[in-house]
Write a protein that holds these residues in place. Structure first.
Motif: not given
Length: 315
Positions: A196-201, A223-227
């Motif tokens: 999950p890309l968000r977990e690499l924020a 950015a699309a993943a939220g960070f």
């Protein structure tokens, strides 16, 4: 200015300068792209205005902007350029094809993952044809295409690339190049089947220049993943990027076109969870040049090579 003469002519080199000013948005940026001085660009536009008898630029603060007449002329410029390319293609087809030199402009990972197969096939098909390769990305690769410095552009769709509706080019999509997550081998997520890309924020990231296709794509994907990624290392070379990831210096997104570089690297490559981030790879020639038999052969072999890459999944 004098009214338009029924016998007016256009210097096509000056028309190219006007097209570049429209594309770049300023005399200075057009001059840089054309390897001219701003003064030379201004002189070319002034000479073209005198030639036509209409104003092409007007003052806008410290700079200039194109007039309505210039925009009318530019609408015809695309048609003129395309018709000249058709004439060139017809002359080539009339004579003996398969000779001479074709120059291909391509982004770095395309040179690694796509061109070798295509160029071997072109060599077998047209042994007397010389193919030169120049590494370049949008917008520079299209400036070179407009100027005739290259004949074929292989590029990636992103903000710096021309839109699909740009009449100056005939383009074909080649493949969708998926981006995978590159992790150090001891990263907590390295054992996951998908990441999950968000977990690499909160991880440090290794990302190319913002003006490069992969640098721009990575930023938009995050950015699309939220960070917004914390960019610890700015690296455009794919082998160097792999070395930094393997050394535990950060995470990255890498295109499958360059996956062969990482065969012996101590890093983990994992698909992103959900819809995979990807980029569209396409080939373009100047409008009208698609009828050139030699360029047709080069484009056909690029399509075939891209189909092989897509079928293999480069996984």
């Amino acid at each position: 200015m004098e009214p338009l003469s029924p016998a007016f002519t256009i210097d096509l080199r000056r028309l190219t300068v006007l097209r570049e000013v429209q594309r770049r948005g300023s005399l200075a940026r057009a001059a840089e792209a054309l390897h001219l001085t701003p003064s030379a660009v201004s002189q070319q536009l002034a000479a073209l205005a005198r030639e036509l008898g209409v104003p092409l630029t007007e003052r806008d603060g410290r700079g200039v902007r194109l007039t309505g007449q210039a925009r009318v002329l530019l609408a015809h410029a695309d048609v003129i350029a395309a018709q000249l390319e058709r004439a060139r293609a017809d002359l080539t087809a009339y004579g003996e094809g398969g000779r001479g030199t074709v120059t291909v402009g391509c982004f770095s990972s395309g040179i690694l993952g796509l061109l070798p197969t295509a160029l071997r096939a072109v060599r077998d098909r047209l042994p007397q044809l010389r193919v030169d390769v120049v590494e370049a990305e949008p917008p520079d690769v299209f400036t070179a295409l407009d100027a005739g410095q290259i004949d074929v552009a292989v590029a990636v769709d992103f903000a710096a690339a021309p839109p699909h509706t740009d009449r100056r080019y005939t383009r074909e999509d080649l493949l969708t190049d998926v981006l995978d997550v590159a992790l150090p081998p001891d990263h907590p997520l390295a054992g996951r089947a998908e990441v999950p890309l968000r977990e690499l924020a909160t991880d440090p990231w290794i990302v190319g220049n913002a003006l490069s296709c992969c640098g721009a794509v990575t930023r938009s994907v995050c950015a699309a993943a939220g960070f917004t990624p914390e960019i610890r290392h700015a690296v455009n070379d794919w082998a160097a990027l792999a070395g930094l990831v393997a050394a535990g210096q950060g995470v990255a997104l890498v295109p499958r076109l360059v996956r062969s570089l990482y065969a012996h690297q101590a890093l983990a490559l994992r698909p992103a969870q959900g819809e995979p981030p990807s980029r569209n790879v396409f080939v373009a020639v100047r409008a009208g040049a698609e009828r050139d038999p030699v360029l047709t052969a080069v484009r056909e072999e690029l399509r075939t090579a891209a189909a092989v890459v897509a079928a293999a999944g480069v996984r």
